[in-house]
Scaffold this active site. Sequence first.
Site, PDB file in Angstrom:
ATOM      1  N   SER A 308      54.465  37.400  36.401  1.00 40.90           N
ATOM      2  CA  SER A 308      53.896  37.192  37.724  1.00 40.90           C
ATOM      3  C   SER A 308      54.887  37.533  38.837  1.00 40.90           C
ATOM      4  CB  SER A 308      53.404  35.740  37.818  1.00 40.90           C
ATOM      5  OG  SER A 308      52.550  35.560  38.896  1.00 40.90           O
ATOM      6  N   LYS A 333      51.534  40.079  33.943  1.00 40.85           N
ATOM      7  CA  LYS A 333      50.498  39.393  34.730  1.00 40.85           C
ATOM      8  C   LYS A 333      50.397  40.092  36.077  1.00 40.85           C
ATOM      9  CE  LYS A 333      49.016  35.034  36.817  1.00 40.85           C
ATOM     10  NZ  LYS A 333      48.937  35.523  38.206  1.00 40.85           N
ATOM     11  N   GLN A 337      46.081  35.090  42.653  1.00 43.45           N
ATOM     12  CA  GLN A 337      45.128  34.004  42.832  1.00 43.45           C
ATOM     13  C   GLN A 337      45.242  33.394  44.233  1.00 43.45           C
ATOM     14  OE1 GLN A 337      46.953  34.265  39.769  1.00 43.45           O
ATOM     15  NE2 GLN A 337      45.067  35.279  39.138  1.00 43.45           N
TER      16      GLN A 337
END
Length: 486
Positions: A308, A333, A337
């Site tokens: 991420s 990733k 979000q």
Amino acid sequence: MTFRTRTVAIIVAIAVLLSSAVTALVLKFDELLLAITQPGFSIGSDSKGMDEQINKFKQAYGLIKGNYIRPITDQQLIDGAIKGMVQSLGDPHSDYMDPKDANEFKTGLSSSFSGIGVEITVKNGRLTIVSPIKGSPAEKAGLKPEDQIIKVNGQNIEGMDYREAINKIRGPKGTVVHLDIVRPGVQDALKISVVRDEIKQRTVEATMLPDQLGHITITQFAEGTADDFAKELARLEKQGMKGLILDVRSNPGGLLQAVLKMLEHFIPEGKTLMITQDKEGNKQVYKSKGKGTKPYPIVVLIDKGSASASEIMASSLKEAGGYTLIGETSYGKGTVQSAQTFDDGSTLKLTMAKWLTPNGNWIDQHGGTKGVKPDIQVKYPDYWTAIAPRPKESLKLDQNTVEVKNMQIILRALGYHSGRMDGYFDTSTEIALKAFQQTKNLPVTGQLDEKTAIELDKAFLALKKDPKNDLQLQVAIQTLKKKMRE
């Protein structure tokens, strides 16, 4: 029933967030139906027969509310409907959290809390470790990225509701949780015991290595990480740092704002740091507002547990800054979000976009390049994934188990050559174990009893913490020295 497919952090919620809290109204049932049936409500082109679906929803609601034999509230039904919608997405990173879970999510990005120190996702119906946090009980116990948890304290959790499974792993500080682990490439299940502890989120650690080489480890991108990083970077520079190693290994991610702020120390103004792209293909480009590059060389360490926000940092430093990446291909990733918090404290965390590297690459493991690739690939040594055995009964001659195999691997790593490495406890293994016991002033029995197991664990942990035995770090040091001579 299988696990709901989503990412859950046991002690820390790791997600790249565009916004951490956006207030919205919680509507009563009738108001909710009124809102979504208004002419101005946006319905996708593929939502034919929306009126029929709303009527179906009304009928189901009325049937349950009027006839279900046990007490049920409007709140339970609405929460269940939202959870069902999120679950239907099949997205491991989208989630609907009730007020209690939402509070734990926010706590995970703050100061400290109790747990085992690992982020978990769900793959193929199994709780799967994304990454243990450095220095956490999970890392000390030997948990690794991609480990799959199949039992907790002897109870099979496959098929169990994921929140119920997570609650079984959680517990008070000082208590022990026993996990059965399936590890890729290992035939038999592993048994690992983890002592729960308070996880203090010191997310930035900086040291000056010999030859004035700075080493900054970032364990997570949380609140305050960017400020702490700036202070530590300035401190090393004041000490005359001549080269810098940025270490985001086993860093499962965190806040987008934090990593962007940190990147501006190294990427000149106007250069692209990352790009987000929504479902319609609309792109937002994030550019640096930094003052310029550093006068010293920089390398970056990554591994399978870098995910991420760590991947945003690594890819930006590589593509926009031209810095060298060393280690293993990262987790992969590549989605973003956004968290929307409602008046009652519940939160909807939804995947709103995918993020792209400065060159437009999508690194996601589902449809992308499956991680950020290092410029110099350096794998961990074979013994790095071994787990120090803590058997209930002593390991001894003629036994053949996974625990014996781990003991043999660790003994060899410590310099006690045990001969066989296949898990069979032969006389060579016994001789090696006796030599270790003698060195540690333990009773020389040739059996791995409780005291010997504790000392073996301590010695192995010390071996792994010694920078001289960190092959990836040593390659980074040599790479920096070479760049300094150029």
